[in-house]
Design a protein around this motif. Sequence first.
Motif, PDB file in Angstrom:
ATOM      1  N   PHE A 141      -7.086  14.179   5.179  1.00 46.14           N
ATOM      2  CA  PHE A 141      -6.359  14.188   3.919  1.00 46.14           C
ATOM      3  C   PHE A 141      -7.248  13.536   2.872  1.00 46.14           C
ATOM      4  N   ARG A 142      -7.491  14.247   1.792  1.00 42.82           N
ATOM      5  CA  ARG A 142      -8.369  13.734   0.743  1.00 42.82           C
ATOM      6  C   ARG A 142      -7.549  13.218  -0.435  1.00 42.82           C
ATOM      7  N   ALA A 143      -8.126  12.285  -1.170  1.00 39.28           N
ATOM      8  CA  ALA A 143      -7.436  11.667  -2.305  1.00 39.28           C
ATOM      9  C   ALA A 143      -7.100  12.669  -3.398  1.00 39.28           C
ATOM     10  N   GLN A 146       0.846  -1.182   0.000  1.00 36.41           N
ATOM     11  CA  GLN A 146       0.000   0.000   0.000  1.00 36.41           C
ATOM     12  C   GLN A 146       0.890   1.243   0.000  1.00 36.41           C
ATOM     13  N   THR A 147       0.593   2.205  -0.858  1.00 32.89           N
ATOM     14  CA  THR A 147       1.428   3.395  -0.965  1.00 32.89           C
ATOM     15  C   THR A 147       1.218   4.313   0.227  1.00 32.89           C
ATOM     16  N   ILE A 148       2.220   5.157   0.483  1.00 32.03           N
ATOM     17  CA  ILE A 148       2.113   6.157   1.549  1.00 32.03           C
ATOM     18  C   ILE A 148       0.919   7.066   1.265  1.00 32.03           C
ATOM     19  N   GLU A 149       0.738   7.445  -0.008  1.00 30.11           N
ATOM     20  CA  GLU A 149      -0.393   8.306  -0.359  1.00 30.11           C
ATOM     21  C   GLU A 149      -1.721   7.677   0.022  1.00 30.11           C
ATOM     22  N   SER A 150      -1.891   6.395  -0.241  1.00 24.19           N
ATOM     23  CA  SER A 150      -3.166   5.764   0.109  1.00 24.19           C
ATOM     24  C   SER A 150      -3.289   5.574   1.625  1.00 24.19           C
ATOM     25  N   GLN A 151      -2.166   5.438   2.321  1.00 23.12           N
ATOM     26  CA  GLN A 151      -2.207   5.291   3.775  1.00 23.12           C
ATOM     27  C   GLN A 151      -2.595   6.589   4.473  1.00 23.12           C
TER      28      GLN A 151
END
Length: 135
Positions: free
Chosen positions: A64-66, A28-33
């Motif tokens: 934090f939004r996608a 899982q990427t840091i961005e998705s985490q």
Amino acid sequence: MHVKKFKNQIGKASVIASFILLVGCSSQTIESQIVGRWSMTKVLQHDNDVTAEHNPEGERWIEFRADKTFLSGGAPFGENTGSWSLKEGGKILFLDSSVENDDSEWDLHIMGDEMQWTGIGDPGKEAFTLIHSRM
């Protein structure tokens, strides 16, 4: 003989499947985490707990939004909005705040449902570590 060989092959297949599942789940990427809503649970200044001063009502949070925007709120600082980005492979969190002179960079660590930021780039901010828990 064939039964033993068959069991051995099943065992190997199970190990391979488990490895693939483990790698897939941990990639899982840091961005998705980071995407989601987080509650501020602790504020440290020079390793001293100053949570009572910076989160007196225990209600500060950040979402934090996608789409790379954020919204934060809670006493004593109120609401804030802006955009976020990650640098250096997800090790640095940059917050581009809509509030004048409030942009910041943080050394970022995410461990499951806990996220820790330590200020960087400014001596005043470097003194602070913020700890958040996923809501």
